[in-house]
Scaffold this active site. Structure first.
Site, PDB file in Angstrom:
ATOM      1  N   HIS A 212      11.155   0.288  15.154  1.00  0.00           N
ATOM      2  CA  HIS A 212      11.448   0.634  13.762  1.00  0.00           C
ATOM      3  C   HIS A 212      12.916   0.960  13.573  1.00  0.00           C
ATOM      4  CE1 HIS A 212      11.169   3.288  10.038  1.00  0.00           C
ATOM      5  NE2 HIS A 212      10.868   2.059   9.662  1.00  0.00           N
ATOM      6  N   HIS A 213      13.534   0.312  12.598  1.00  0.00           N
ATOM      7  CA  HIS A 213      14.924   0.572  12.223  1.00  0.00           C
ATOM      8  C   HIS A 213      15.003   0.884  10.736  1.00  0.00           C
ATOM      9  CE1 HIS A 213      16.539  -2.234  15.669  1.00  0.00           C
ATOM     10  NE2 HIS A 213      16.169  -1.045  16.125  1.00  0.00           N
ATOM     11  N   GLU A 214      14.998   2.150  10.375  1.00  0.00           N
ATOM     12  CA  GLU A 214      15.274   2.510   8.977  1.00  0.00           C
ATOM     13  C   GLU A 214      16.787   2.696   8.857  1.00  0.00           C
ATOM     14  OE1 GLU A 214      13.493   2.917   5.918  1.00  0.00           O
ATOM     15  OE2 GLU A 214      15.597   3.057   5.353  1.00  0.00           O
TER      16      GLU A 214
ATOM     17  N   HIS B 116      11.268  -4.322   5.272  1.00  0.00           N
ATOM     18  CA  HIS B 116      10.964  -3.559   4.050  1.00  0.00           C
ATOM     19  C   HIS B 116      12.244  -3.352   3.238  1.00  0.00           C
ATOM     20  CE1 HIS B 116       6.698  -1.984   4.687  1.00  0.00           C
ATOM     21  NE2 HIS B 116       6.884  -3.046   5.447  1.00  0.00           N
ATOM     22  N   GLU B 117      12.063  -3.180   1.942  1.00  0.00           N
ATOM     23  CA  GLU B 117      13.187  -3.156   0.990  1.00  0.00           C
ATOM     24  C   GLU B 117      14.088  -4.375   1.222  1.00  0.00           C
ATOM     25  OE1 GLU B 117      12.801  -0.259   3.053  1.00  0.00           O
ATOM     26  OE2 GLU B 117      11.238   0.344   1.676  1.00  0.00           O
TER      27      GLU B 117
ATOM     28  N   GLU C 234       8.280  -6.525   2.666  1.00  0.00           N
ATOM     29  CA  GLU C 234       7.665  -5.703   1.625  1.00  0.00           C
ATOM     30  C   GLU C 234       8.052  -6.368   0.301  1.00  0.00           C
ATOM     31  OE1 GLU C 234       6.850  -1.021   1.002  1.00  0.00           O
ATOM     32  OE2 GLU C 234       8.925  -1.617   1.122  1.00  0.00           O
TER      33      GLU C 234
ATOM     34  N   GLU D 112       1.797   2.268   0.216  1.00  0.00           N
ATOM     35  CA  GLU D 112       2.469   3.575   0.324  1.00  0.00           C
ATOM     36  C   GLU D 112       2.522   4.304  -1.021  1.00  0.00           C
ATOM     37  OE1 GLU D 112       6.278   2.393   1.891  1.00  0.00           O
ATOM     38  OE2 GLU D 112       7.088   1.979  -0.085  1.00  0.00           O
TER      39      GLU D 112
HETATM   40  C1  NOJ Z   1      10.205   2.466   3.378  1.00  0.00           C
HETATM   41  C2  NOJ Z   1       9.148   1.592   3.936  1.00  0.00           C
HETATM   42  O1  NOJ Z   1       8.667   0.738   2.948  1.00  0.00           O
HETATM   43  C3  NOJ Z   1       8.051   2.455   4.483  1.00  0.00           C
HETATM   44  O2  NOJ Z   1       7.008   1.656   4.961  1.00  0.00           O
HETATM   45  C4  NOJ Z   1       8.621   3.330   5.579  1.00  0.00           C
HETATM   46  O3  NOJ Z   1       7.628   4.174   6.036  1.00  0.00           O
HETATM   47  C5  NOJ Z   1       9.789   4.141   5.051  1.00  0.00           C
HETATM   48  N1  NOJ Z   1      10.735   3.287   4.432  1.00  0.00           N
HETATM   49  C6  NOJ Z   1      10.494   4.879   6.162  1.00  0.00           C
HETATM   50  O4  NOJ Z   1      11.219   3.983   6.926  1.00  0.00           O
END
Ligand code: NOJ
Length: 672
Positions: free
Chosen positions: A382-384, A452-453, A471, A477
């Protein structure tokens, strides 16, 4: 899996016609089945324009084409046609994964070579491909003396309709930067700027979707309403107002217009994929569609936290428990969010604290990946970034390298912030360049991406089959924290004909517990059977079972999630009405069993389904997961009745959907 197989190929070059002057007024081309017709012409002012009809009905009325630039003369008028080419192509190619195993690309092509009649005599080609299910067209600017580096300020491509049709749409940037809105239906005249895919229910009984294909080093196209029955392309700008920085030779993305008689015709169209390039990844043996669970929903429910502290979700201990659960239930992956440094405090404000290399002390990557390998499960990375793309790019290579070494073959990325790097839109050329860099770098390290985003999908998964899913829509969510209460039942009945036209969606269905409490009061607004049906309705080659593992323990309905495939050899959309109900049948990739999903909006509904999609002469055992007595998304989402029945292609099944309900069916081929 083999990458691309050309079963039969027919590409005919019908000829380049050089014209001494623009003597001819109109250039016509029809689709192979002759149902769609495209006409190109120049106005008296030498402005390029096109129109499109389908079975004699007007789809697009005469609409102008062209571009404007900063500092140099616009290219919108004063043209003559110097040559035209006509080509035919009929090929079949195999997908790495998808909703269809084999895809037919059957189109006729018209290339119009234009030159300015006076002055610098600059050149542009217009390339039209007409399919039986619609049109794609793009601009190609050749290398030339008087057009080199350009700054595009405006694309004037118009989409003029014969009437003020109804359109299903979401707004651009006003609600958020990443398409997380409810689709709404209004007359075109009641919109202003809308995103694509935009889906039209027309006054002349057609369904039309406008979108784009192969968005490469360009800005996304949105649609600006210019009159009550016309949009024009409105490119998403850089912060400085320029739309696109480029240099000849360059080609624009394809502008696409899918045309059908019913909603399902849009949903099964492969036009967008056909307008993308074949795979650039030669060995795709490492690309594996899969199902996963995750330390994820717990954070959205605020049971766990991303950041450190008592509630920290991403611990070695908890991850191992999730791995055990995945292994026991034959799920392939475990996503873990909040494993790395940078989440403490308000992580959404500024992503420059994130490290994609350093784990929090209570998360031992080496121990976890070793444990996962023993259990035949993969950790999903995971890379936020919180939109800090430059910061992310500075660690990209090292981060993917580290994951590859640890045996992680899928990474979910995230960009939660109104802007990228505090000022650029996600769907600008800036964003498009960044996302491409991530996909290409990931491919180098044999890593699949769940983005995502994102910037909206335009079929790039054909060229980069490691771009598994995105996404770019209102996912599950929202049912944890959205102040508006969560996704309505109507929402999911719009998706197959709107958001899904842009490609796979990591919606993350699979909620089994409806009795959680959150500060927002949001809740999953569907029945449990509806949640099961979503695995067939919403296509994604990575599918999540999104609820907490404890909510699946000893639930008979979980069997459906374990068994339902996530890629398909064939797809048929049965009786459906956008925003009311959707019914989709799909055959598994191995071409054995069929599955069906049916969902309804807030209204209870009875559907009578003829199983004509089943293979002729075969019998199947249907395992039906239906809404049980008194099921209702508002008051009683749980009851599911599971029953079995032997059926064949002549059988008619009566489905009884509860309000917000659904039915999911597995059809297992019975051996003779
Ligand atoms: C937004 C993502 O859509 C979601 O799935 C994720 O949990 C959060 N960001 C945190 O990274």
């Amino acid at each position: 899996m083999k990458n691309i197989v050309c079963k039969f190929c027919l590409i005919t070059f019908l000829g380049l016609v050089l014209l001494s002057c623009s003597s001819k007024k109109e250039y016509k081309i029809t689709s192979p089945g002759k149902n769609n017709e495209l006409i190109f012409s120049l106005t008296k002012m030498g402005e390029p324009q096109y129109r499109l009809s389908s079975k004699g009905k007007s789809v697009i009325e005469p609409s102008l084409l062209g571009f404007e630039f900063e500092g140099i003369k616009k290219m919108t008028e004063g043209f003559k046609v110097i040559a035209v080419e006509e080509n035919q192509s009929d090929t079949i190619w195999k997908q790495a994964w998808g909703e269809f195993k084999m895809v037919r690309d059957n189109h006729n092509e018209l290339i119009v070579h234009l030159k300015e009649s006076e002055g610098e005599e600059r050149l542009v080609d217009l390339i039209f491909r007409v399919f039986d299910d619609g049109l794609g067209f793009r601009y190609s600017f050749p290398k030339q003396a008087h057009l080199n580096q350009v700054r595009i300020t405006n694309e004037i491509t118009q989409f003029t309709f014969p009437f003020d049709h109804d359109v299903w749409w979401i707004p651009v940037h006003s609600e958020n930067s990443y398409y997380e809105s409810f689709y709404r239906k209004t007359a075109m005249s009641k919109t202003d700027t809308i995103n694509t895919p935009a889906t039209f229910e027309t006054k002349n009984q057609l369904y039309i979707a406008i979108h784009e294909a192969n968005l490469t080093d360009f800005a996304s196209m949105t649609l600006l309403k210019t009159t009550d029955r016309q949009y024009k392309s409105e490119l998403v700008p850089w912060a400085d107002g320029i739309k696109v920085y480029t240099q000849t030779p360059f080609k624009t993305p394809w502008r696409t217009i899918i045309v059908g008689d019913k909603p399902g015709d849009l949903a099964i169209s492969s036009l967008m994929l056909n307008l993308n390039e074949p795979s650039k990844i030669k060995d795709i043996s490492w690309i594996r569609p899969s199902k996963y669970i995750g330390i994820w929903w717990g954070m959205h429910l605020e049971k766990y936290s991303w950041g450190q502290g008592d509630k920290h979700g991403a611990t070695t201990k908890k991850t191992k428990e999730y791995i055990d659960f995945a292994s026991k239930n034959k799920l392939d992956g475990v996503l873990v969010e909040g494993w790395n440094e940078g989440w403490d405090g308000d992580w959404t404000a500024d992503g420059t604290s994130f490290s994609f290399l350093k784990a929090y002390p209570d998360f031992d990557l080496a121990e976890i990946t070793k444990y996962a390998a023993i259990k035949n499960v993969r950790l999903i990375g995971h890379h936020e970034t919180a939109g800090a793309t430059k910061h992310y790019e500075s660690q990209l290579e090292a981060a993917f390298k580290m994951y590859q070494k640890a045996g992680v073959n899928t990474v979910k990325t995230g960009y939660v912030n109104k802007y990228l790097d505090k000022k650029e839109w996600h769907d600008s050329q800036y964003g498009v360049r960044h996302y491409r860099k991530v996909i290409e770098t990931a491919a180098k390290y044999q890593i699949m991406i769940d983005n995502h985003e994102p910037v909206k999908g335009t079929g790039l998964q054909r060229t980069y089959p490691n771009l598994m899913t995105q996404e770019g829509g209102r996912g599950q969510e929202y049912n944890a924290w959205s102040p508006d209460g969560g996704n309505t039942p109507t929402h999911t009945t719009t998706l197959a004909f709107t958001r899904m036209l842009a490609g796979p969606f990591d919606y993350t269905a699979g909620n089994f517990n409806f009795d959680y409490k959150t500060a927002s009061g949001a809740r999953v607004q569907s029945t449990l059977a509806n949640q099961l049906a979503l695995y067939v309705i919403i296509f994604s080659p990575l599918q999540m079972a999104s609820d907490l593992p404890e909510n699946y323990e000893s639930k008979a309905e979980f069997k459906f999630i374990k068994e339902v495939p996530c890629i398909w050899s064939e797809t048929q959309v049965l009786d459906s009405k956008i925003g009311e109900y959707t019914t989709i049948a799909r055959k598994d990739w191995e071409e054995q069993n069929w599955y069906l999903g049916a969902i309804t909006n807030e209204d209870a509904r009875k559907l009578s389904i003829t199983l004509g999609f089943l293979d002729k002469g075969e019998t199947y055992q249907a395992e039906v997961y239906a809404d049980g007595p008194d099921a209702d998304y508002k008051t009683n989402p749980y009851p599911v009745v599971i029953s079995t029945k032997v059926v064949d292609d002549k059988t008619i099944l009566d489905l009884d959907l509860a309000p917000g309900g659904g039915t999911a069916i597995k059809f297992t081929l019975l051996k003779k």
